[in-house]
Design a protein around this motif. Structure first.
Motif, PDB file in Angstrom:
ATOM      1  N   SER A 140       0.858  -1.184   0.000  1.00 54.09           N
ATOM      2  CA  SER A 140       0.000   0.000   0.000  1.00 54.09           C
ATOM      3  C   SER A 140       0.887   1.225   0.000  1.00 54.09           C
ATOM      4  N   GLY A 141       0.285   2.357  -0.379  1.00 56.86           N
ATOM      5  CA  GLY A 141       0.986   3.626  -0.278  1.00 56.86           C
ATOM      6  C   GLY A 141       1.381   4.265  -1.592  1.00 56.86           C
ATOM      7  N   GLY A 142       1.222   3.557  -2.699  1.00 62.14           N
ATOM      8  CA  GLY A 142       1.572   4.155  -3.970  1.00 62.14           C
ATOM      9  C   GLY A 142       0.652   5.325  -4.304  1.00 62.14           C
ATOM     10  N   ALA A 143       1.205   6.294  -5.031  1.00 66.57           N
ATOM     11  CA  ALA A 143       0.422   7.485  -5.354  1.00 66.57           C
ATOM     12  C   ALA A 143       1.123   8.289  -6.431  1.00 66.57           C
ATOM     13  N   LEU A 144       0.459   9.356  -6.835  1.00 64.60           N
ATOM     14  CA  LEU A 144       1.046  10.353  -7.731  1.00 64.60           C
ATOM     15  C   LEU A 144       1.626  11.463  -6.862  1.00 64.60           C
ATOM     16  N   VAL A 145       2.879  11.813  -7.113  1.00 69.45           N
ATOM     17  CA  VAL A 145       3.549  12.831  -6.304  1.00 69.45           C
ATOM     18  C   VAL A 145       4.444  13.657  -7.208  1.00 69.45           C
ATOM     19  N   GLN A 146       4.660  14.889  -6.820  1.00 71.19           N
ATOM     20  CA  GLN A 146       5.548  15.746  -7.592  1.00 71.19           C
ATOM     21  C   GLN A 146       7.004  15.452  -7.273  1.00 71.19           C
ATOM     22  N   ALA A 147       7.855  15.734  -8.228  1.00 67.51           N
ATOM     23  CA  ALA A 147       9.288  15.560  -8.006  1.00 67.51           C
ATOM     24  C   ALA A 147       9.717  16.374  -6.785  1.00 67.51           C
ATOM     25  N   ARG A 166      18.299   8.581  -0.360  1.00 70.10           N
ATOM     26  CA  ARG A 166      16.941   9.117  -0.543  1.00 70.10           C
ATOM     27  C   ARG A 166      15.874   8.168   0.004  1.00 70.10           C
ATOM     28  N   PHE A 167      16.103   6.886  -0.125  1.00 73.46           N
ATOM     29  CA  PHE A 167      15.138   5.873   0.315  1.00 73.46           C
ATOM     30  C   PHE A 167      15.661   5.182   1.565  1.00 73.46           C
ATOM     31  N   THR A 168      14.740   4.807   2.445  1.00 68.08           N
ATOM     32  CA  THR A 168      15.100   4.095   3.659  1.00 68.08           C
ATOM     33  C   THR A 168      14.125   2.948   3.895  1.00 68.08           C
ATOM     34  N   ILE A 169      14.671   1.771   4.073  1.00 66.08           N
ATOM     35  CA  ILE A 169      13.849   0.604   4.376  1.00 66.08           C
ATOM     36  C   ILE A 169      13.784   0.412   5.879  1.00 66.08           C
ATOM     37  N   SER A 170      12.630  -0.035   6.354  1.00 68.18           N
ATOM     38  CA  SER A 170      12.495  -0.403   7.754  1.00 68.18           C
ATOM     39  C   SER A 170      11.654  -1.672   7.825  1.00 68.18           C
ATOM     40  N   ARG A 171      11.871  -2.411   8.867  1.00 65.50           N
ATOM     41  CA  ARG A 171      11.250  -3.729   8.951  1.00 65.50           C
ATOM     42  C   ARG A 171      10.858  -4.016  10.396  1.00 65.50           C
ATOM     43  N   ASP A 172       9.702  -4.631  10.556  1.00 65.75           N
ATOM     44  CA  ASP A 172       9.244  -5.055  11.873  1.00 65.75           C
ATOM     45  C   ASP A 172       9.061  -6.559  11.823  1.00 65.75           C
ATOM     46  N   ASN A 173      10.004  -7.285  12.355  1.00 63.00           N
ATOM     47  CA  ASN A 173       9.951  -8.742  12.279  1.00 63.00           C
ATOM     48  C   ASN A 173       8.784  -9.315  13.090  1.00 63.00           C
ATOM     49  N   GLY A 174       8.396  -8.635  14.133  1.00 65.27           N
ATOM     50  CA  GLY A 174       7.279  -9.117  14.940  1.00 65.27           C
ATOM     51  C   GLY A 174       5.955  -9.019  14.203  1.00 65.27           C
ATOM     52  N   LEU A 220       8.978   1.309   3.076  1.00 67.78           N
ATOM     53  CA  LEU A 220       9.970   2.011   2.281  1.00 67.78           C
ATOM     54  C   LEU A 220       9.637   3.495   2.314  1.00 67.78           C
ATOM     55  N   GLN A 221      10.486   4.266   2.964  1.00 63.57           N
ATOM     56  CA  GLN A 221      10.343   5.713   2.981  1.00 63.57           C
ATOM     57  C   GLN A 221      11.129   6.276   1.823  1.00 63.57           C
ATOM     58  N   MET A 222      10.426   7.005   0.952  1.00 64.36           N
ATOM     59  CA  MET A 222      11.059   7.546  -0.255  1.00 64.36           C
ATOM     60  C   MET A 222      11.002   9.064  -0.195  1.00 64.36           C
ATOM     61  N   ASN A 223      12.161   9.672  -0.161  1.00 61.47           N
ATOM     62  CA  ASN A 223      12.265  11.126  -0.107  1.00 61.47           C
ATOM     63  C   ASN A 223      12.937  11.659  -1.363  1.00 61.47           C
TER      64      ASN A 223
END
Length: 115
Positions: free
Chosen positions: A7-14, A66-74, A80-83
């Motif tokens: 989830s989370g995909g969208a249209l965003v400006q550069a 620019r991008f950062t992955i995070s994970r919750d094993n529990g 994926l945070q994309m900046n």
């Protein structure tokens, strides 16, 4: 069997930001590598970033810093945070997981970056 739902995909400006989320469900014994791939129109699917269960990561050069992955094993989730998004980040983003030697893919979520 493991199911992955993004989830989370969208249209965003550069220059903007987006956060993608992926939740794994089903019969999960242990998830090893989790991460994200993407596919732009006319291109092959390519690695964005993966993270193993020890939190070691492998980022594509084009997204480092620019991008950062995070994970919750529990919770069996990976985000994926994309900046500072660029037009060339446009594509379908797929969640990926490996468990007991089997690979699993989500259905994909569209990210479109406009100039």
């Amino acid at each position: 069997q493991v199911q992955l739902v993004e989830s989370g995909g969208a249209l965003v400006q550069a220059g903007g930001s987006l956060r993608l989320s992926c939740a794994a469900s089903g019969t999960i014994f242990r998830l090893g590598v989790m991460g994200w791939y993407r596919q732009a129109p006319g291109n092959q699917r390519e690695l964005v970033v993966i993270m193993n269960s020890a939190s070691n990561t492998n980022y594509a050069g084009s997204v480092k810093g620019r991008f950062t992955i995070s994970r919750d094993n529990g919770k069996n989730t990976v985000d994926l945070q994309m900046n500072n998004l660029k037009v060339e980040d446009t594509g379908v983003y797929y969640c990926y997981a490996m468990s007991l030697g089997h690979e699993y893919w989500g259905q994909g979520t569209q990210v479109t970056v406009s100039s």
